[in-house]
Design a protein around this motif. Sequence first.
Motif, mmCIF file in Angstrom:
data_model
loop_
_atom_site.group_PDB
_atom_site.id
_atom_site.type_symbol
_atom_site.label_atom_id
_atom_site.label_comp_id
_atom_site.label_asym_id
_atom_site.label_seq_id
_atom_site.Cartn_x
_atom_site.Cartn_y
_atom_site.Cartn_z
ATOM 1 N N TYR A 174 20.091 0.166 -4.560
ATOM 2 C CA TYR A 174 18.950 -0.717 -4.374
ATOM 3 C C TYR A 174 17.693 0.084 -4.079
ATOM 4 O O TYR A 174 17.741 1.249 -3.659
ATOM 5 C CB TYR A 174 19.200 -1.717 -3.240
ATOM 6 C CG TYR A 174 19.417 -1.081 -1.879
ATOM 7 C CD1 TYR A 174 18.346 -0.781 -1.039
ATOM 8 C CD2 TYR A 174 20.706 -0.782 -1.431
ATOM 9 C CE1 TYR A 174 18.546 -0.210 0.195
ATOM 10 C CE2 TYR A 174 20.915 -0.210 -0.191
ATOM 11 C CZ TYR A 174 19.832 0.079 0.625
ATOM 12 O OH TYR A 174 20.039 0.659 1.848
ATOM 13 N N ARG A 175 16.560 -0.565 -4.309
ATOM 14 C CA ARG A 175 15.254 -0.021 -3.934
ATOM 15 C C ARG A 175 14.316 -1.178 -3.642
ATOM 16 O O ARG A 175 14.341 -2.203 -4.334
ATOM 17 C CB ARG A 175 14.665 0.871 -5.026
ATOM 18 C CG ARG A 175 13.320 1.494 -4.620
ATOM 19 C CD ARG A 175 12.827 2.514 -5.606
ATOM 20 N NE ARG A 175 11.490 2.996 -5.259
ATOM 21 C CZ ARG A 175 11.226 3.962 -4.381
ATOM 22 N NH1 ARG A 175 12.244 4.571 -3.761
ATOM 23 N NH2 ARG A 175 9.997 4.350 -4.117
ATOM 24 N N ASP A 176 13.488 -1.010 -2.627
ATOM 25 C CA ASP A 176 12.577 -2.066 -2.187
ATOM 26 C C ASP A 176 11.230 -1.419 -1.851
ATOM 27 O O ASP A 176 11.166 -0.497 -1.032
ATOM 28 C CB ASP A 176 13.148 -2.768 -0.957
ATOM 29 C CG ASP A 176 12.349 -3.988 -0.527
ATOM 30 O OD1 ASP A 176 11.132 -4.009 -0.746
ATOM 31 O OD2 ASP A 176 12.956 -4.921 0.025
ATOM 32 N N GLU A 177 10.164 -1.883 -2.496
ATOM 33 C CA GLU A 177 8.818 -1.377 -2.241
ATOM 34 C C GLU A 177 7.948 -2.513 -1.729
ATOM 35 O O GLU A 177 7.962 -3.616 -2.277
ATOM 36 C CB GLU A 177 8.216 -0.784 -3.513
ATOM 37 C CG GLU A 177 9.018 0.381 -4.085
ATOM 38 C CD GLU A 177 8.463 0.869 -5.402
ATOM 39 O OE1 GLU A 177 7.518 0.235 -5.929
ATOM 40 O OE2 GLU A 177 8.967 1.880 -5.922
ATOM 41 N N ARG A 178 7.161 -2.252 -0.679
ATOM 42 C CA ARG A 178 6.322 -3.281 -0.068
ATOM 43 C C ARG A 178 4.960 -2.708 0.298
ATOM 44 O O ARG A 178 4.828 -1.505 0.545
ATOM 45 C CB ARG A 178 6.983 -3.843 1.203
ATOM 46 C CG ARG A 178 8.410 -4.286 1.011
ATOM 47 C CD ARG A 178 9.047 -4.777 2.304
ATOM 48 N NE ARG A 178 10.497 -4.786 2.191
ATOM 49 C CZ ARG A 178 11.327 -5.099 3.184
ATOM 50 N NH1 ARG A 178 10.842 -5.452 4.364
ATOM 51 N NH2 ARG A 178 12.641 -5.060 2.993
ATOM 52 N N THR A 179 3.965 -3.577 0.319
ATOM 53 C CA THR A 179 2.627 -3.244 0.805
ATOM 54 C C THR A 179 2.317 -4.155 1.970
ATOM 55 O O THR A 179 2.478 -5.381 1.874
ATOM 56 C CB THR A 179 1.571 -3.420 -0.294
ATOM 57 O OG1 THR A 179 1.861 -2.535 -1.371
ATOM 58 C CG2 THR A 179 0.173 -3.111 0.236
ATOM 59 N N LEU A 180 1.850 -3.581 3.067
ATOM 60 C CA LEU A 180 1.652 -4.360 4.287
ATOM 61 C C LEU A 180 0.233 -4.195 4.823
ATOM 62 O O LEU A 180 -0.184 -3.086 5.171
ATOM 63 C CB LEU A 180 2.663 -3.931 5.358
ATOM 64 C CG LEU A 180 4.134 -4.049 4.960
ATOM 65 C CD1 LEU A 180 5.028 -3.507 6.069
ATOM 66 C CD2 LEU A 180 4.495 -5.492 4.649
ATOM 67 N N ARG A 181 -0.516 -5.256 4.806
ATOM 68 C CA ARG A 181 -1.805 -5.407 5.478
ATOM 69 C C ARG A 181 -2.984 -4.769 4.750
ATOM 70 O O ARG A 181 -4.001 -5.416 4.541
ATOM 71 C CB ARG A 181 -1.733 -4.899 6.923
ATOM 72 C CG ARG A 181 -2.888 -5.378 7.792
ATOM 73 C CD ARG A 181 -2.655 -5.070 9.246
ATOM 74 N NE ARG A 181 -3.803 -5.378 10.070
ATOM 75 C CZ ARG A 181 -4.096 -6.590 10.547
ATOM 76 N NH1 ARG A 181 -3.317 -7.603 10.261
ATOM 77 N NH2 ARG A 181 -5.177 -6.786 11.282
ATOM 78 N N PHE A 182 -2.893 -3.469 4.367
ATOM 79 C CA PHE A 182 -4.022 -2.791 3.743
ATOM 80 C C PHE A 182 -3.608 -2.150 2.420
ATOM 81 O O PHE A 182 -2.444 -1.759 2.238
ATOM 82 C CB PHE A 182 -4.591 -1.700 4.664
ATOM 83 C CG PHE A 182 -5.100 -2.205 5.984
ATOM 84 C CD1 PHE A 182 -6.176 -3.083 6.030
ATOM 85 C CD2 PHE A 182 -4.513 -1.804 7.162
ATOM 86 C CE1 PHE A 182 -6.648 -3.554 7.245
ATOM 87 C CE2 PHE A 182 -4.981 -2.263 8.381
ATOM 88 C CZ PHE A 182 -6.060 -3.142 8.429
#
Length: 676
Positions: A257-265
Amino acid sequence: MPEGKHLTAIVAPTVALLLGVPAHAEDRPNDTSGPVIVVTGRGLDETPATPAYDTQEIGRESILSAPSGRIEDVLSSVAGFQQFRRSDSRSANPSAQGATLRALGGNASSRAQVLLDGVPMTDPFFGYIPFSAIAPERLASIRVTRGGGSGPFGAGALAGTIELTSADADTLGTFGGQLLANDRGETEASATLASNLGSGFGVISGRWDRGKGFWTTPRDQRVPASARAAYDAWSVQLRGVAPLSDSVELQARGLAYRDERTLRFDGADSSMEGQDASLRLVGRGDWQFEVLGYVQARNFTNVVVSSTRFVPVLDQRNTPATGLGGKIELRPPVGDGHVLRLGVDYRKSDGELYETALSAFSGAVTARRNAGGTNTDLGLFVEHDLTLGNLVLTAGGRADRFTIRDGFYTERNGAGALVVDNSFANRSGWDASFRGGALYKVSEEVSLRAAAYSGLRLPTLNELYRPFVVFPVTTQANEGLRNERLEGLEAGLDIVAGDGLRFALTAFDNKVKHAIANVTIGTNLRQRQNIDAIRSRGVEANAALRLGAVSLDGAIAYTDAEAQGSGFASALDGNRPSQTPKWVAGGTLAWRPAPEWLLSATLRHVGAQFEDDLESDVLPSATTLDVFAQAPLAKGVMLVLRGENLAGETIVTRNQAGSTDLGTPRTVWAGIRLGF
């Protein structure tokens, strides 16, 4: 070529290679001369005393009808289940997604043991759970046991155990899948291919979730650099089960698995990835046994962006970690009315971080840090159930030999000169934990139970060696952290009236000694420390009512939790642990007029809680309404509609001196589900 034969031709070679057995072995559907071989893909059955502890089962129908389609949402129906923050795996930092039960949290590490087909899923370095890699549609059932565990892998089951069991080929069907989109244009897609292979079966499944995300920053706090919580996550699982004899089966599973996220900025990007593999041998003869081995390769990255200048100030560019372990459990035949479990388990967690600190003004490198170590735990366990008519007694214990070794922390300045070079002393020791209980069947419908237990959790590598900053607060690591110890007791009542009514009520008193918490030691400065204790007392109840096509499922938990501290931690003495609500409740009303039809509505309430240990910042209570609908369009094709937070409740997930983040807003999904 017929459809079933064509499918077998595709799946069989892959699973046969994984298992190392002929794909068509024992494929004799018309031959009834030999023994009937039944494989389940499960571990050994629960023991008679399992209900003596506070357990709750979640079936496949409830798993598949979660309005968000995520495993965290499914688990939220369990009284006492809690993540560190209120965000799910679309908008939370992965390293903050620990799981706990009974308000025994206070930091982001998991205090509950999460097992997938018997394998611990806890990240070897951080202690979080990779929730986005656990697709609900792959599961057959979930069993949650609250309270300390002393059986297999009990060293991680401080607050309880969450056992996830994968579905077999018959449950999944030949082909299943779904494709949904929401009102923001985000998508959720999954597919499963399953086939019976001789007397065994093989399953290949995949899932891909992606979207631009929602605004976690309130409108009045947004700046040009503010960004939506974008996410892009995929996972693929391969699973095979084959009989080695009429009573022994071999199970294999691989997960990537792989999970990429962007948080706030913009630029505040995080990722997690993993590659897991396990083999399990299960024997169900007179001498029952289970032998399990697994290996896990994990990684995590994270870029921290300044909340004042909106440029990267920290690049956690690499955090490789490895989990390695297994267990051997034996249940010898000891006579009617007795179940004896003997076993040993082992887990090794090894990892290190590589991060670069950057100047918020020039972007120049100011520091390069490297830290890590190795934790191991070898556990020996024994448990005995004794059935005496309507009374079942159980008692068990385990001894853990743990090591905390090879710890280090180094830091170089921007020019490459060594500034800090710490090598920490190795530590080791023995720790013991116990549990015992009684279950008395008053009548066919009513049972009484009571239990007492202790438990153990080692500090994670993250807690021991990695400092971190959530501006403006810096939290220091602490290489001297001690193991957490749980002592608890509970008593409960269970009522089961046929298939129409189930009710469970439990009162408990749990205490975690040497609890690891983020303790304020100065202005905008905290350190991970062992405080004296966290004590949690409360009541949990869950009920299920079936009246024809209508059902009502509900759960409620009231928890009076407080920290007990001295020294630097004296300021939090008597305070409620951070991120811990007093009240959590939820209920689902469902209507199923026909097997393929379903309409349900879920109302859930989470009480107010504090962001920090000093009770200075409040996260207000939140009540949400979710819905799920399913209707057949054609044979094997169903329309699925889902709604999250339809009332548009404001869910505050972070509050630091008024700087806040928000949870899932009103979201509507629509799509199709296939099953053949």
